[in-house]
Scaffold this active site. Structure first.
Site, PDB file in Angstrom:
ATOM      1  N   ASN A  23      21.139 -18.565   0.941  1.00  0.00           N
ATOM      2  CA  ASN A  23      20.582 -17.584   1.893  1.00  0.00           C
ATOM      3  C   ASN A  23      19.086 -17.366   1.687  1.00  0.00           C
ATOM      4  O   ASN A  23      18.514 -16.412   2.217  1.00  0.00           O
ATOM      5  CB  ASN A  23      21.344 -16.269   1.791  1.00  0.00           C
ATOM      6  CG  ASN A  23      21.154 -15.590   0.434  1.00  0.00           C
ATOM      7  OD1 ASN A  23      20.505 -16.139  -0.463  1.00  0.00           O
ATOM      8  ND2 ASN A  23      21.726 -14.407   0.276  1.00  0.00           N
ATOM      9  N   ASP A  24      18.457 -18.225   0.891  1.00  0.00           N
ATOM     10  CA  ASP A  24      17.005 -18.242   0.647  1.00  0.00           C
ATOM     11  C   ASP A  24      16.543 -17.194  -0.356  1.00  0.00           C
ATOM     12  O   ASP A  24      15.340 -17.035  -0.582  1.00  0.00           O
ATOM     13  CB  ASP A  24      16.214 -18.068   1.960  1.00  0.00           C
ATOM     14  CG  ASP A  24      14.806 -18.649   1.851  1.00  0.00           C
ATOM     15  OD1 ASP A  24      14.646 -19.709   1.215  1.00  0.00           O
ATOM     16  OD2 ASP A  24      13.861 -18.031   2.382  1.00  0.00           O
ATOM     17  N   HIS A  48     -10.981  -7.166  -7.056  1.00  0.00           N
ATOM     18  CA  HIS A  48     -11.903  -7.203  -5.922  1.00  0.00           C
ATOM     19  C   HIS A  48     -12.819  -5.986  -5.873  1.00  0.00           C
ATOM     20  O   HIS A  48     -13.972  -6.093  -5.464  1.00  0.00           O
ATOM     21  CB  HIS A  48     -11.109  -7.322  -4.624  1.00  0.00           C
ATOM     22  CG  HIS A  48     -11.956  -7.424  -3.399  1.00  0.00           C
ATOM     23  ND1 HIS A  48     -12.791  -8.492  -3.162  1.00  0.00           N
ATOM     24  CD2 HIS A  48     -12.099  -6.587  -2.325  1.00  0.00           C
ATOM     25  CE1 HIS A  48     -13.417  -8.312  -2.014  1.00  0.00           C
ATOM     26  NE2 HIS A  48     -13.014  -7.169  -1.484  1.00  0.00           N
ATOM     27  N   ASP A  71     -22.837  -9.457  -0.769  1.00  0.00           N
ATOM     28  CA  ASP A  71     -22.742  -8.143  -0.131  1.00  0.00           C
ATOM     29  C   ASP A  71     -23.014  -7.051  -1.157  1.00  0.00           C
ATOM     30  O   ASP A  71     -23.062  -7.304  -2.368  1.00  0.00           O
ATOM     31  CB  ASP A  71     -21.377  -7.933   0.522  1.00  0.00           C
ATOM     32  CG  ASP A  71     -20.235  -8.179  -0.450  1.00  0.00           C
ATOM     33  OD1 ASP A  71     -20.248  -7.615  -1.559  1.00  0.00           O
ATOM     34  OD2 ASP A  71     -19.318  -8.956  -0.113  1.00  0.00           O
ATOM     35  N   LYS A 105     -24.105  -7.270   4.457  1.00  0.00           N
ATOM     36  CA  LYS A 105     -23.036  -7.962   5.181  1.00  0.00           C
ATOM     37  C   LYS A 105     -22.202  -6.998   6.009  1.00  0.00           C
ATOM     38  O   LYS A 105     -21.927  -5.883   5.591  1.00  0.00           O
ATOM     39  CB  LYS A 105     -22.126  -8.696   4.187  1.00  0.00           C
ATOM     40  CG  LYS A 105     -21.046  -9.546   4.853  1.00  0.00           C
ATOM     41  CD  LYS A 105     -20.167 -10.250   3.831  1.00  0.00           C
ATOM     42  CE  LYS A 105     -19.073  -9.354   3.306  1.00  0.00           C
ATOM     43  NZ  LYS A 105     -18.104 -10.085   2.459  1.00  0.00           N
ATOM     44  N   ARG A 108     -18.422  -7.330   8.074  1.00  0.00           N
ATOM     45  CA  ARG A 108     -17.280  -8.195   8.364  1.00  0.00           C
ATOM     46  C   ARG A 108     -16.614  -7.775   9.672  1.00  0.00           C
ATOM     47  O   ARG A 108     -16.301  -6.609   9.877  1.00  0.00           O
ATOM     48  CB  ARG A 108     -16.260  -8.139   7.220  1.00  0.00           C
ATOM     49  CG  ARG A 108     -15.036  -9.025   7.447  1.00  0.00           C
ATOM     50  CD  ARG A 108     -14.128  -9.076   6.241  1.00  0.00           C
ATOM     51  NE  ARG A 108     -14.749  -9.751   5.107  1.00  0.00           N
ATOM     52  CZ  ARG A 108     -14.804 -11.071   4.967  1.00  0.00           C
ATOM     53  NH1 ARG A 108     -14.300 -11.860   5.919  1.00  0.00           N
ATOM     54  NH2 ARG A 108     -15.362 -11.607   3.893  1.00  0.00           N
ATOM     55  N   ASP A 123     -20.035 -14.443  -6.321  1.00  0.00           N
ATOM     56  CA  ASP A 123     -19.033 -13.651  -5.631  1.00  0.00           C
ATOM     57  C   ASP A 123     -17.790 -13.570  -6.504  1.00  0.00           C
ATOM     58  O   ASP A 123     -17.629 -14.371  -7.437  1.00  0.00           O
ATOM     59  CB  ASP A 123     -18.692 -14.281  -4.277  1.00  0.00           C
ATOM     60  CG  ASP A 123     -18.248 -13.250  -3.251  1.00  0.00           C
ATOM     61  OD1 ASP A 123     -18.031 -12.084  -3.632  1.00  0.00           O
ATOM     62  OD2 ASP A 123     -18.128 -13.610  -2.059  1.00  0.00           O
TER      63      ASP A 123
END
Length: 312
Positions: free
Chosen positions: A37-38, A130, A169, A192, A194, A218
Site C-alpha cells: 500500500n506504499d 536558512h 540578499d 533582492k 523575490r 549564499d
C-alpha cells in the site's frame, strides 16, 4: 558512559559513513521496506537500549519520503528504549518555510520541527539553517553548526588582497559579514526581491565592488536564479573574477551547469551536506567535506562538552 550508535537514513549514506569513519565507530544498519500500500517500514538493526543514538538524515529530494523515513527511525529508536536520540540533519529544507509572508500558508519549518520532536527527537544537530529564527522552532536543544571555517580555509589559499564577499540578499548579510571577517576582506550585499521560487530581482548591490574580485556567498543554491541575477548586476558594475560559494549545493534543474557556463565564474564551491549531482562532470566545482565537523560535534554532544567551542 552510554554507548554510541549511529544510524543513517537513505538520503545521504556516504556522508554518514564518512562521519562514522572520523568517529571510529561502525555505521549501524537500517532496513527500509515498502508495503504493497506504499507505506514505509523502518527497522534499526542494532541494539538501541540505553544508548546514545544519532540518526543522520538530511531532508533532501524526495523530501517527504526522507522526512517520513526519519520520523519512523525516531519512533523505532524511542520504542527500543534509547537513552537519548539526536537527529543529525545537515540540511533542513523546510527551514525556508520560516514565516507567513502571504495569507493562508503554513509555516512548514515550525510544523516539521514539531513532528520531529513528537516522534522522539531529544536533540537536533543542524548545519547552516536558512534563517536564525528556525532555531527557535524546536522545543528541544539545537546545536547549529556552520561551514564558514571549511569554506574560509579553502579560499585562504588564494590572494584575497582585492576581494569582496557579496551576499545575494540582506537576509544572508550577517553570515556573509562573519565569513568576510574570517577572510579579512570587505562585505557587500544585494538588494533582492523575490516574486516566485524561480523569479527574483536584485535592484542594486550595496557596498564597494567595482573592480574587485568577488566571492558570492549564499546558504544554499537550488535553482540558481538568485546567483544568476546577482551576476548580471555585478557585470553592470564591473568586477574582476567571480567565485560562488554555498553550504548546501542542491543545484536543482540544471543549476550547476547554468552557473558553471557563465564565463566570468571561475569556481563554484559547496560542501557535502547534500549529495551533489554529477559533481565529477564539472571542472569548476569543488566539494568540501563537513564530515569532520559533524563527527566532532557528535563527539562533543556524546561527551557532554561544549559544541560552540568548536568555533572558537
Amino acid at each position: 558512559m552510554r554507548e554510541i550508535a549511529v544510524f543513517s537514513g537513505s538520503a545521504h549514506h556516504q556522508l554518514a559513513q564518512d562521519v562514522c569513519d572520523h568517529l571510529d565507530v561502525p555505521l549501524s544498519p537500517v532496513r527500509v521496506d515498502r508495503f504493497a500500500n506504499d507505506c514505509l517500514e523502518v527497522q534499526l538493526q542494532a541494539n538501541c537500549r540505553e544508548r546514545d543514538i544519532f540518526l543522520i538524515q538530511p531532508l533532501i529530494k524526495p523530501v517527504q519520503e526522507n522526512l517520513v523515513e526519519l520520523l519512523l527511525m525516531l519512533d523505532a529508536a524511542r520504542g527500543a528504549s534509547a537513552a537519548r536520540i539526536t537527529v543529525v540533519m545537515p540540511h533542513y529544507s523546510y527551514a525556508r518555510s520560516d514565516k507567513k509572508d502571504t495569507p493562508r500558508i503554513s509555516i512548514g519549518g515550525r510544523l516539521v520541527a514539531d513532528l520531529l520532536v513528537a516522534a522522539g527527537a531529544s536533540r537536533i544537530l543542524a548545519m547552516t539553517l536558512h534563517s536564525p529564527q528556525v532555531h527557535g522552532f524546536f522545543s528541544v536543544p539545537v546545536d547549529h553548526l556552520h561551514a564558514l571555517r571549511e569554506l574560509a580555509q579553502h579560499f585562504q589559499r588564494n590572494d584575497l588582497s582585492n576581494t569582496t564577499v557579496v551576499s545575494p540578499d540582506l537576509g544572508n548579510a550577517k553570515e556573509a559579514a562573519r565569513f568576510a571577517r574570517r577572510l579579512g576582506v570587505p562585505v557587500a550585499a544585494g538588494a533582492k526581491q523575490r516574486f516566485a521560487d524561480d523569479r527574483v530581482a536584485i535592484s542594486a548591490v550595496i557596498g564597494d565592488v567595482a573592480g574587485r574580485d568577488i566571492i558570492i556567498l549564499d546558504d544554499e543554491i537550488a535553482q540558481g536564479s538568485t546567483v544568476l541575477e546577482l551576476l548580471e548586476r555585478l557585470r553592470e558594475i564591473g568586477v574582476g573574477s567571480i567565485r560562488v560559494a554555498c553550504t548546501h549545493g542542491l543545484f536543482a534543474n540544471g543549476a550547476l551547469k547554468r552557473i558553471g557556463d557563465q564565463p566570468d565564474v571561475t569556481e563554484i564551491v559547496c560542501t557535502n551536506t547534500v549529495p551533489v549531482p554529477a559533481a565529477d562532470q564539472f571542472s569548476k566545482l569543488t566539494v568540501l567535506s563537513v564530515a569532520p565537523a559533524l563527527a566532532e560535534a557528535i563527539r562533543h554532544i556524546h561527551n557532554g562538552e561544549s559544541v560552540s567551542a568548536l568555533f572558537d
